[in-house]
Design a protein around this motif. Structure first.
Motif, mmCIF file in Angstrom:
data_model
loop_
_atom_site.group_PDB
_atom_site.id
_atom_site.type_symbol
_atom_site.label_atom_id
_atom_site.label_comp_id
_atom_site.label_asym_id
_atom_site.label_seq_id
_atom_site.Cartn_x
_atom_site.Cartn_y
_atom_site.Cartn_z
ATOM 1 N N MET A 314 -1.622 -10.077 -13.644
ATOM 2 C CA MET A 314 -1.146 -10.061 -12.265
ATOM 3 C C MET A 314 -1.946 -9.051 -11.435
ATOM 4 S SD MET A 314 2.700 -9.655 -10.661
ATOM 5 C CE MET A 314 2.974 -7.944 -11.066
ATOM 6 N N ARG A 315 -2.217 -7.883 -11.994
ATOM 7 C CA ARG A 315 -3.002 -6.873 -11.268
ATOM 8 C C ARG A 315 -4.405 -7.391 -10.937
ATOM 9 N NH1 ARG A 315 -2.447 -0.861 -13.759
ATOM 10 N NH2 ARG A 315 -3.835 -0.509 -11.958
ATOM 11 N N GLU A 316 -5.037 -8.022 -11.917
ATOM 12 C CA GLU A 316 -6.392 -8.525 -11.686
ATOM 13 C C GLU A 316 -6.395 -9.663 -10.663
ATOM 14 O OE1 GLU A 316 -10.481 -9.088 -11.891
ATOM 15 O OE2 GLU A 316 -9.172 -7.376 -12.379
ATOM 16 N N ALA A 317 -5.401 -10.578 -10.763
ATOM 17 C CA ALA A 317 -5.313 -11.675 -9.804
ATOM 18 C C ALA A 317 -5.058 -11.130 -8.400
ATOM 19 C CB ALA A 317 -4.216 -12.650 -10.213
ATOM 20 N N ALA A 318 -4.198 -10.110 -8.296
ATOM 21 C CA ALA A 318 -3.919 -9.509 -6.990
ATOM 22 C C ALA A 318 -5.176 -8.870 -6.409
ATOM 23 C CB ALA A 318 -2.802 -8.486 -7.113
ATOM 24 N N ARG A 319 -5.943 -8.184 -7.254
ATOM 25 C CA ARG A 319 -7.184 -7.548 -6.779
ATOM 26 C C ARG A 319 -8.178 -8.593 -6.273
ATOM 27 N NH1 ARG A 319 -12.141 -6.804 -8.060
ATOM 28 N NH2 ARG A 319 -11.938 -8.083 -9.950
ATOM 29 N N GLN A 320 -8.370 -9.661 -7.061
ATOM 30 C CA GLN A 320 -9.320 -10.701 -6.679
ATOM 31 C C GLN A 320 -8.878 -11.413 -5.401
ATOM 32 O OE1 GLN A 320 -9.779 -13.353 -9.993
ATOM 33 N NE2 GLN A 320 -10.885 -11.871 -11.254
ATOM 34 N N LEU A 321 -7.592 -11.739 -5.329
ATOM 35 C CA LEU A 321 -7.096 -12.488 -4.190
ATOM 36 C C LEU A 321 -7.089 -11.617 -2.923
ATOM 37 C CD1 LEU A 321 -6.148 -15.301 -3.470
ATOM 38 C CD2 LEU A 321 -3.811 -14.648 -4.107
ATOM 39 N N ALA A 322 -6.758 -10.355 -3.073
ATOM 40 C CA ALA A 322 -6.782 -9.445 -1.920
ATOM 41 C C ALA A 322 -8.196 -9.318 -1.375
ATOM 42 C CB ALA A 322 -6.238 -8.077 -2.317
ATOM 43 N N GLN A 323 -9.162 -9.253 -2.272
ATOM 44 C CA GLN A 323 -10.558 -9.160 -1.834
ATOM 45 C C GLN A 323 -10.993 -10.441 -1.126
ATOM 46 O OE1 GLN A 323 -13.264 -8.350 -5.054
ATOM 47 N NE2 GLN A 323 -15.003 -7.946 -3.703
ATOM 48 N N ALA A 324 -10.607 -11.599 -1.671
ATOM 49 C CA ALA A 324 -10.997 -12.879 -1.080
ATOM 50 C C ALA A 324 -10.338 -13.097 0.276
ATOM 51 C CB ALA A 324 -10.641 -14.019 -2.031
ATOM 52 N N LEU A 325 -9.115 -12.599 0.436
ATOM 53 C CA LEU A 325 -8.359 -12.822 1.673
ATOM 54 C C LEU A 325 -8.527 -11.685 2.684
ATOM 55 C CD1 LEU A 325 -4.990 -14.079 0.116
ATOM 56 C CD2 LEU A 325 -6.714 -15.495 1.252
ATOM 57 N N GLY A 326 -9.103 -10.567 2.249
ATOM 58 C CA GLY A 326 -9.148 -9.403 3.125
ATOM 59 C C GLY A 326 -7.765 -8.844 3.349
ATOM 60 N N ALA A 327 -6.952 -8.791 2.276
ATOM 61 C CA ALA A 327 -5.548 -8.381 2.391
ATOM 62 C C ALA A 327 -5.337 -6.996 1.794
ATOM 63 C CB ALA A 327 -4.655 -9.391 1.689
ATOM 64 N N ARG A 328 -4.195 -6.382 2.151
ATOM 65 C CA ARG A 328 -3.768 -5.120 1.557
ATOM 66 C C ARG A 328 -2.715 -5.403 0.495
ATOM 67 N NH1 ARG A 328 -0.862 -1.591 4.413
ATOM 68 N NH2 ARG A 328 -0.016 -3.223 5.764
ATOM 69 N N GLN A 329 -2.737 -4.626 -0.610
ATOM 70 C CA GLN A 329 -1.700 -4.711 -1.626
ATOM 71 C C GLN A 329 -0.593 -3.721 -1.259
ATOM 72 O OE1 GLN A 329 -2.932 -4.873 -5.800
ATOM 73 N NE2 GLN A 329 -5.075 -5.059 -5.146
ATOM 74 N N VAL A 330 0.631 -4.244 -1.069
ATOM 75 C CA VAL A 330 1.742 -3.396 -0.638
ATOM 76 C C VAL A 330 2.980 -3.709 -1.463
ATOM 77 C CG1 VAL A 330 0.841 -3.233 1.722
ATOM 78 C CG2 VAL A 330 2.481 -5.047 1.141
ATOM 79 N N ASP A 331 3.961 -2.789 -1.430
ATOM 80 C CA ASP A 331 5.234 -3.041 -2.098
ATOM 81 C C ASP A 331 6.164 -3.789 -1.144
ATOM 82 O OD1 ASP A 331 6.276 -1.178 -0.304
ATOM 83 O OD2 ASP A 331 6.395 0.429 -1.781
ATOM 84 N N ASP A 332 7.412 -3.960 -1.558
ATOM 85 C CA ASP A 332 8.350 -4.745 -0.747
ATOM 86 C C ASP A 332 8.654 -4.085 0.592
ATOM 87 O OD1 ASP A 332 8.463 -6.659 -2.698
ATOM 88 O OD2 ASP A 332 10.320 -5.918 -3.604
ATOM 89 N N ASN A 333 8.435 -2.773 0.689
ATOM 90 C CA ASN A 333 8.677 -2.055 1.944
ATOM 91 C C ASN A 333 7.436 -1.939 2.807
ATOM 92 O OD1 ASN A 333 11.426 -1.518 1.272
ATOM 93 N ND2 ASN A 333 10.728 0.131 -0.084
ATOM 94 N N GLY A 334 6.327 -2.544 2.336
ATOM 95 C CA GLY A 334 5.098 -2.501 3.112
ATOM 96 C C GLY A 334 4.226 -1.286 2.848
ATOM 97 N N ALA A 335 4.633 -0.420 1.894
ATOM 98 C CA ALA A 335 3.842 0.762 1.557
ATOM 99 C C ALA A 335 2.703 0.370 0.628
ATOM 100 C CB ALA A 335 4.728 1.814 0.897
ATOM 101 N N PRO A 336 1.526 0.963 0.769
ATOM 102 C CA PRO A 336 0.390 0.625 -0.096
ATOM 103 C C PRO A 336 0.705 0.880 -1.570
ATOM 104 C CG PRO A 336 -0.329 1.926 1.786
ATOM 105 C CD PRO A 336 1.175 1.961 1.794
ATOM 106 N N LEU A 337 0.196 -0.008 -2.431
ATOM 107 C CA LEU A 337 0.349 0.139 -3.876
ATOM 108 C C LEU A 337 -0.945 0.710 -4.434
ATOM 109 C CD1 LEU A 337 2.205 -3.098 -5.065
ATOM 110 C CD2 LEU A 337 2.950 -0.748 -5.408
ATOM 111 N N SER A 338 -0.885 1.916 -4.952
ATOM 112 C CA SER A 338 -2.073 2.556 -5.492
ATOM 113 C C SER A 338 -2.239 2.194 -6.970
ATOM 114 C CB SER A 338 -1.961 4.076 -5.361
ATOM 115 O OG SER A 338 -0.914 4.565 -6.184
#
Length: 373
Positions: A314-338
């Motif tokens: 899931m982490r790797e898919a999120a990283r790849q998809l975020a890069q492809a979409l130009g998206a930020r990874q965030v939690d349910d409250n909208g805070a960045p996920l480090s």
């Protein structure tokens, strides 16, 4: 509490007590009938009488017409009766599992055809919100299995699931299960061997407490930065990251097969390792340019075998998809996920896997998938 609420509460208690009392009386009557017939049979054979025994077989004159006729029509010789050692304790069936099911048993004097049993099962395989399962012990192989036409069974199990994500089995649901077992027993001419209600409800509450404390659904949200993505663009990028299976509107999955044992033997099972969820209304609109600004990767922890490394996937898919979409990874409250926060979640996840495994309900096993559904 007002007078009306008090009156309704009293009525509810009276109804439940009446149901439990009727079920107990019905079970007692069945046992008395069987004990009386067995004593009469022993007297006719000149054997010493004994006390009441709990039902495992039914006298011949109580068998519903058709069971013996169907067995004779098969033209097959009856296999030898199983020994007590072979019948007890019962082996865990492929689907019914004593870890999460309350099990009633019916033992036949002669093996019964599978089609005869199927015809007499309850119309609805549920007791309230809890599913019912039925399996037979094959008279030829001795294996517990789902009832199959053309096979003959020496024993039948009926089970009700004791807990799920909807909560623990309650007294009304268990009473419905007992009533259905007695009706099935009347149709088969065999009194059911039922577990004690108080013990079952206590086990159900304890199992529900364990499930509540060991359940987890992890998510990583992808948030568009500035301009939202077009629906068609989102789907194309998701497919490029492995989400090739459509589960429903707004839901895709990364699906993979996995063999349970270390040698990779046996029949592999297919898992939706990670799900991708987005606005279902956008997909139902059938507009490929419909804007979507947020998507969520979801891992239902108890549902997926840890051998597939689902959180890492899931982490790797999120990283790849975020890069492809130009998206930020965030939690349910909208805070960045480090990465550090995700590393901490992974450590906690290992503890959860260990807890499930210690209970015999390892993530991804059939019993765990049923319990956490």
């Amino acid at each position: 509490m007002g007078p009306l609420q008090e009156a309704l509460a009293v009525v509810g208690v009276v109804i439940i007590a009446a149901v439990l009392g009727f079920n107990g009386w019905q079970s007692w009557q069945l046992r008395r009938r069987r004990a009386r017939v067995e004593r009469d049979d022993r007297v006719e054979r000149g054997e010493p009488g004994g006390g009441e025994t709990f039902a495992v077989t039914a006298p011949q004159d109580r068998v519903e017409p058709g069971l013996d006729d169907e067995a004779q029509a098969s033209g097959a010789d009856a296999p030898p009766e199983p020994t007590a050692e072979a019948a007890r304790p019962r082996a865990t069936a492929p689907r019914i599992d004593p870890l999460i099911d309350a099990i009633a048993c019916f033992v036949f004097e002669q093996p019964v055809p599978g089609e005869a049993l199927q015809q007499r099962l309850p119309r609805t395989a549920r007791a309230g919100t809890k599913p019912l399962l039925f399996e037979g012990r094959n008279a030829h192989s001795g294996v517990w299995e789902s009832l199959q036409p053309g096979e003959r069974y020496a024993e039948l199990q009926a089970a009700v699931q004791m807990a799920s994500r909807s909560g623990a089995l309650n007294a009304i649901e268990y009473s419905e299960f007992v009533t259905k077992c007695h009706a099935l027993g009347e149709a088969l001419g065999v009194a059911p061997d039922l577990p004690d209600m108080a013990e079952v409800l206590e086990q159900a509450r304890e199992l529900d407490g364990f499930a509540a404390g060991n359940d987890a659904q992890l998510s990583i949200n992808l948030q568009a930065q500035g301009v939202a993505w077009g629906l068609d663009f989102l789907r194309q990028q998701a497919q490029g990251c492995g989400f090739t299976t459509h589960l429903a509107a707004g839901r895709m999955a990364l699906v993979e097969s996995y063999a349970e044992d270390a040698e990779g033997q046996g029949e592999p099972r297919r898992y939706a390792v990670v799900q991708l969820q987005f606005d279902a209304h956008a997909e139902l609109a059938d507009d490929p340019a419909m804007p979507v600004a947020r998507a969520t990767l979801l891992l239902d922890v108890p549902q997926v075998a840890p051998g597939l490394r689902p959180f890492a996937r899931m982490r790797e898919a999120a990283r790849q998809l975020a890069q492809a979409l130009g998206a930020r990874q965030v939690d349910d409250n909208g805070a960045p996920l480090s990465p550090a926060a995700l590393d901490q979640i992974e450590l906690q996840l290992q503890q959860l896997y260990a807890s499930l495994e210690a209970r015999g309900l390892g993530a991804g096993t059939p019993a765990a998938q049923r319990l956490f559904a």
